[in-house]
Design a protein around this motif. Structure first.
Motif, short mmCIF file in Angstrom:
data_model
loop_
_atom_site.label_atom_id
_atom_site.label_comp_id
_atom_site.label_asym_id
_atom_site.label_seq_id
_atom_site.Cartn_x
_atom_site.Cartn_y
_atom_site.Cartn_z
N VAL A 94 -24.82 -59.81 61.02
CA VAL A 94 -26.17 -60.35 61.21
C VAL A 94 -26.30 -60.00 59.22
CG1 VAL A 94 -27.81 -60.90 61.87
CG2 VAL A 94 -26.44 -60.38 63.48
N GLU A 95 -27.41 -61.80 59.01
CA GLU A 95 -28.23 -60.80 57.76
C GLU A 95 -29.64 -61.76 57.64
OE1 GLU A 95 -25.76 -61.36 54.14
OE2 GLU A 95 -25.46 -63.63 54.56
N GLY A 96 -30.59 -61.35 57.38
CA GLY A 96 -31.69 -61.94 57.04
C GLY A 96 -32.41 -61.93 58.88
N GLU A 97 -32.47 -60.77 59.58
CA GLU A 97 -32.89 -61.31 61.02
C GLU A 97 -33.82 -60.84 61.28
OE1 GLU A 97 -31.49 -57.10 59.01
OE2 GLU A 97 -30.30 -58.71 59.50
N THR A 98 -34.68 -61.84 62.13
CA THR A 98 -36.61 -62.07 61.89
C THR A 98 -36.68 -62.22 63.11
OG1 THR A 98 -36.25 -64.40 61.63
CG2 THR A 98 -36.87 -63.33 59.21
N LEU A 99 -37.86 -61.71 64.11
CA LEU A 99 -38.49 -61.76 65.38
C LEU A 99 -38.44 -62.80 65.34
CD1 LEU A 99 -39.35 -60.44 67.85
CD2 LEU A 99 -40.92 -60.02 66.84
N TYR A 100 -37.82 -62.90 66.80
CA TYR A 100 -38.06 -64.69 67.39
C TYR A 100 -38.36 -65.11 68.51
CZ TYR A 100 -36.93 -69.28 67.84
OH TYR A 100 -36.88 -70.80 68.28
N ARG A 101 -38.59 -64.40 69.56
CA ARG A 101 -38.42 -64.47 70.73
C ARG A 101 -38.80 -63.03 72.06
NH1 ARG A 101 -40.68 -66.10 74.51
NH2 ARG A 101 -40.38 -68.13 75.34
N LEU A 102 -39.55 -63.58 72.53
CA LEU A 102 -40.12 -61.91 73.98
C LEU A 102 -40.12 -63.35 75.27
CD1 LEU A 102 -41.83 -58.80 73.26
CD2 LEU A 102 -42.64 -60.64 75.16
N PHE A 103 -39.67 -62.03 75.40
CA PHE A 103 -39.67 -63.09 77.50
C PHE A 103 -40.22 -61.27 78.36
CE2 PHE A 103 -37.36 -65.95 76.15
CZ PHE A 103 -36.63 -67.12 76.66
N ASP A 104 -41.49 -61.90 79.04
CA ASP A 104 -41.95 -60.79 79.77
C ASP A 104 -41.84 -61.32 80.79
OD1 ASP A 104 -43.42 -58.37 78.24
OD2 ASP A 104 -44.16 -60.46 77.98
N ILE A 105 -41.01 -60.49 81.18
CA ILE A 105 -39.94 -60.35 82.93
C ILE A 105 -40.27 -59.55 84.20
CG2 ILE A 105 -37.82 -61.51 84.27
CD1 ILE A 105 -36.76 -62.53 81.64
N PRO A 106 -41.73 -58.66 84.28
CA PRO A 106 -41.88 -58.22 85.11
C PRO A 106 -41.19 -58.20 86.68
CG PRO A 106 -43.54 -59.90 85.65
CD PRO A 106 -43.27 -60.00 84.59
N HIS A 107 -40.98 -59.60 87.26
CA HIS A 107 -40.84 -59.47 88.26
C HIS A 107 -39.31 -58.63 88.58
CE1 HIS A 107 -39.29 -63.16 87.20
NE2 HIS A 107 -38.07 -63.20 87.50
N ILE A 108 -38.31 -58.31 87.43
CA ILE A 108 -37.08 -57.49 87.34
C ILE A 108 -37.57 -56.84 86.50
CG2 ILE A 108 -35.89 -59.71 88.15
CD1 ILE A 108 -34.66 -59.44 85.08
N ASN A 109 -38.50 -56.16 86.14
CA ASN A 109 -39.10 -55.04 85.29
C ASN A 109 -37.53 -54.95 83.95
OD1 ASN A 109 -40.54 -54.14 86.84
ND2 ASN A 109 -38.74 -53.46 88.11
N GLN A 110 -38.08 -56.51 83.49
CA GLN A 110 -37.44 -56.18 81.80
C GLN A 110 -38.29 -57.05 80.99
OE1 GLN A 110 -33.16 -58.10 82.55
NE2 GLN A 110 -32.70 -56.09 83.84
N VAL A 111 -37.94 -56.80 79.60
CA VAL A 111 -38.43 -57.36 78.81
C VAL A 111 -37.20 -57.53 77.47
CG1 VAL A 111 -40.00 -57.32 76.50
CG2 VAL A 111 -40.70 -55.73 78.42
N TYR A 112 -37.21 -58.96 77.38
CA TYR A 112 -36.04 -59.26 76.10
C TYR A 112 -36.75 -59.54 75.67
CZ TYR A 112 -33.26 -60.27 80.19
OH TYR A 112 -32.26 -60.18 81.00
N VAL A 113 -36.19 -59.30 74.09
CA VAL A 113 -36.38 -59.25 72.51
C VAL A 113 -35.39 -59.77 72.31
CG1 VAL A 113 -37.37 -58.23 70.25
CG2 VAL A 113 -38.46 -57.38 73.01
N PHE A 114 -35.26 -61.33 71.61
CA PHE A 114 -34.35 -61.47 70.78
C PHE A 114 -34.92 -61.92 68.64
CE2 PHE A 114 -33.61 -62.97 74.95
CZ PHE A 114 -32.40 -63.15 75.34
N TYR A 115 -34.07 -61.90 67.66
CA TYR A 115 -33.89 -62.29 66.40
C TYR A 115 -32.84 -63.22 66.12
CZ TYR A 115 -35.98 -57.40 66.55
OH TYR A 115 -36.98 -56.08 67.06
#
Length: 187
Positions: A94-115
């Motif tokens: 991958v090239e030109g990657e930039t931070l794009y999306r963050l989901f906080d999902i406390p009911h399953i104890n996860q955080v999703y971070v997408f570029y």
């Protein structure tokens, strides 16, 4: 948790001194076991107007489509993890990657971070955790076969943002109702 991962003795669940919530504590070796959220990192990879998706070869949601993503490893940054997952699942650089999306999902104890990023050199293939990898035009995306609601949200928002050419970083918490749809509340 029933047994200490350090010494193997039984653990108790109680509030340790100076803390404000129950933790698993080993009375034998005095270790306090903290269970913290897991971080999932991934990339929304494009090639021109097409989006790269992987058909999962593993559970959960085997045979469903997703973007390359997985749990972050110790000793890596979120971006390094997202790029590693892109390589592992889609054999994609991958090239030109930039931070794009963050989901906080406390009911399953996860955080999703997408570029977001572009496919470098046009090369991709199925890695060991993928049955298939393909580039999809918007009209070809298999919406009924998307593995996780956060990926549906990610793709929907990306396609809307693409119309405007503006890609803000979004942070939010999806409704716990989506867990019912996929059975994640039972994990």
């Amino acid at each position: 948790m029933n047994f200490c991962s350090e010494c193997g003795k039984p653990v108790d669940k109680r509030i340790p001194e100076g803390d404000d919530r129950p933790r698993y504590i080993c009375d034998h070796c005095n270790i306090i076991h903290y269970h913290n959220p897991k971080v999932v990192v991934g990339c929304l990879i494009t090639s021109g107007d097409r989006i790269l998706l992987c058909r999962r070869a593993i559970e959960p949601r085997k045979n469903y489509w997703t973007v390359p993503a997985g749990f972050m490893e110790n000793g890596e940054t979120m971006l390094q993890g997202a790029l590693r997952e892109s390589q592992e699942e889609a054999c994609a650089a991958v090239e030109g990657e930039t931070l794009y999306r963050l989901f906080d999902i406390p009911h399953i104890n996860q955080v999703y971070v997408f570029y977001r990023g572009e496919l470098r050199d046009g090369a991709f293939a199925a890695g060991p955790e993928s049955l298939d990898v393909q580039l999809f035009d918007e009209s070809e995306i298999p919406w009924q076969e998307i593995a996780f609601p956060v990926v549906t949200d990610l793709l929907t928002e990306y396609l809307e943002d693409r119309k405007n050419g503006v890609y803000p970083v979004r942070v939010d918490q999806p409704s716990p109702l989506w867990a019912e749809h996929t059975g994640w509340n039972k994990r």
